[in-house]
Write a protein that holds these residues in place. Structure first.
Motif, PDB file in Angstrom:
ATOM      1  N   ARG A  69       0.823  -1.215   0.000  1.00  0.00           N
ATOM      2  CA  ARG A  69       0.000   0.000   0.000  1.00  0.00           C
ATOM      3  C   ARG A  69       0.858   1.267   0.000  1.00  0.00           C
ATOM      4  NH1 ARG A  69      -3.961   1.447  -1.772  1.00  0.00           N
ATOM      5  NH2 ARG A  69      -4.833   2.716  -0.104  1.00  0.00           N
ATOM      6  N   SER A  72       4.449   0.257  -3.013  1.00  0.00           N
ATOM      7  CA  SER A  72       3.995  -0.165  -4.339  1.00  0.00           C
ATOM      8  C   SER A  72       2.791   0.646  -4.802  1.00  0.00           C
ATOM      9  CB  SER A  72       3.632  -1.655  -4.326  1.00  0.00           C
ATOM     10  OG  SER A  72       4.658  -2.430  -3.751  1.00  0.00           O
ATOM     11  N   VAL A  74      -0.440  -0.063  -4.573  1.00  0.00           N
ATOM     12  CA  VAL A  74      -1.494  -0.833  -5.233  1.00  0.00           C
ATOM     13  C   VAL A  74      -2.736  -0.789  -4.361  1.00  0.00           C
ATOM     14  CG1 VAL A  74       0.197  -2.343  -6.346  1.00  0.00           C
ATOM     15  CG2 VAL A  74      -0.813  -3.019  -4.157  1.00  0.00           C
ATOM     16  N   SER A  75      -3.868  -1.161  -4.929  1.00  0.00           N
ATOM     17  CA  SER A  75      -5.126  -1.101  -4.200  1.00  0.00           C
ATOM     18  C   SER A  75      -5.259  -2.267  -3.232  1.00  0.00           C
ATOM     19  CB  SER A  75      -6.298  -1.127  -5.188  1.00  0.00           C
ATOM     20  OG  SER A  75      -6.363  -2.394  -5.834  1.00  0.00           O
ATOM     21  N   VAL A  78      -6.037  -5.481  -5.050  1.00  0.00           N
ATOM     22  CA  VAL A  78      -4.880  -6.222  -5.557  1.00  0.00           C
ATOM     23  C   VAL A  78      -4.249  -7.047  -4.437  1.00  0.00           C
ATOM     24  CG1 VAL A  78      -2.540  -5.983  -6.480  1.00  0.00           C
ATOM     25  CG2 VAL A  78      -4.403  -4.624  -7.438  1.00  0.00           C
ATOM     26  N   THR A 127       8.921  -3.180  -6.989  1.00  0.00           N
ATOM     27  CA  THR A 127       7.655  -2.518  -7.344  1.00  0.00           C
ATOM     28  C   THR A 127       7.689  -1.035  -7.019  1.00  0.00           C
ATOM     29  OG1 THR A 127       6.676  -3.016  -5.165  1.00  0.00           O
ATOM     30  CG2 THR A 127       6.328  -4.630  -6.939  1.00  0.00           C
ATOM     31  N   ALA A 134       0.087  -0.550 -13.336  1.00  0.00           N
ATOM     32  CA  ALA A 134      -0.325  -1.938 -13.552  1.00  0.00           C
ATOM     33  C   ALA A 134       0.859  -2.876 -13.398  1.00  0.00           C
ATOM     34  CB  ALA A 134      -0.935  -2.077 -14.950  1.00  0.00           C
ATOM     35  N   ALA A 137       1.210  -3.683  -9.754  1.00  0.00           N
ATOM     36  CA  ALA A 137       0.163  -4.626  -9.349  1.00  0.00           C
ATOM     37  C   ALA A 137       0.500  -6.037  -9.796  1.00  0.00           C
ATOM     38  CB  ALA A 137      -1.183  -4.187  -9.922  1.00  0.00           C
ATOM     39  N   THR A 138       0.987  -6.170 -11.040  1.00  0.00           N
ATOM     40  CA  THR A 138       1.363  -7.484 -11.556  1.00  0.00           C
ATOM     41  C   THR A 138       2.502  -8.087 -10.748  1.00  0.00           C
ATOM     42  OG1 THR A 138       0.679  -6.842 -13.787  1.00  0.00           O
ATOM     43  CG2 THR A 138       2.158  -8.733 -13.592  1.00  0.00           C
TER      44      THR A 138
END
Length: 235
Positions: A69, A72, A74-75, A78, A127, A134, A137-138
């Motif tokens: 969070r 990175s 990301v949500s 994810v 990350t 994206a 996230a990947t």
């Protein structure tokens, strides 16, 4: 939990798994946890359990979400999918891994696990170069899939060595030492992650985990020299 408790207090109350003390140890010095740590291999087993919990479950459950969070970016969706992917990998591959491990030294499998976890933490650390994209996230999903593949190597190794190394009448104490080490690592892990990430030391956070993975490999190699091939699963 109420069902097994009822069974153990009821029809199974007279059933036990206690083992008799060997005749040669009757009347000998009292066995303490400190004396167990002096036995060949036990101290290394405890250290492996401590470091494993610190770089493994402790950081996966505490450090990983905070890093994903805050660094990175990301949500939470994810992160949820990453944990789901972790579970899926273990369910799909655990039994295949067990079959492939037969006849191989458990300590060497631990070293492979340490290398896999080091690679997974490196991926997570990378990350930060793609925060909020994206790609990040990947990579978070890849991290958890790779981490899970390392997890499949744990249960057939550390607990198996602990129980094969322990004399039957001391097996409970050997497992208690391992559990205590695991709990200590699991407590320290989120504390360290919170401190480092709160002070924007994400690179130091990853470096600590990589150092922990290296220690895992070192302790596993030392343990290999202290246990028999039978205990190590190679015979």
């Amino acid at each position: 939990m109420l069902i097994p408790i009822a069974l153990m207090l009821g029809p199974l109350r007279a059933v036990h798994g206690r083992s008799e003390v060997p005749p040669e140890e009757i009347g000998g010095p009292k066995v303490t946890y400190l004396s167990l740590l002096r036995r060949p291999g036990v101290a290394n087993l405890v250290l492996i359990g401590l470091v494993f919990a610190f770089v493994g479950y402790g950081q996966m459950e505490g450090g990983f979400p905070a890093f994903a969070r805050g660094v990175s970016e990301v949500s939470t969706r994810v992160i949820g999918w990453a944990f789901a992917l972790n579970t899926l990998v273990i369910v799909l591959f655990q039994f295949a891994v067990l079959r492939r491990m037969q006849g191989h030294r458990r300590t060497r499998v631990m070293m492979v696990m340490a290398a896999i976890w080091a690679a997974s933490w490196l991926i997570l650390g990378s990350t930060g170069l793609f925060s909020g994209t994206a790609a990040a996230a990947t990579m978070v999903l890849v991290f958890h899939a790779l981490f899970a593949s390392g997890e499949t190597l744990l249960q057939p190794t550390l607990p198996a060595i602990t129980n094969d190394l322990a004399p039957a009448h001391l097996r409970g104490r050997y497992n208690a030492l391992g559990a205590a080490a695991f709990q200590l690592g699991a407590v320290v892990a989120p504390l360290s992650a919170g401190f480092l990430l709160r002070h924007d030391l994400s690179a130091a956070f990853i470096a600590v985990l990589l150092a922990g993975c290296a220690l895992l490999a070192v302790f596993a190699l030392r343990l290999e020299r202290q246990i028999t091939p039978e205990v190590n699963g190679s015979m």
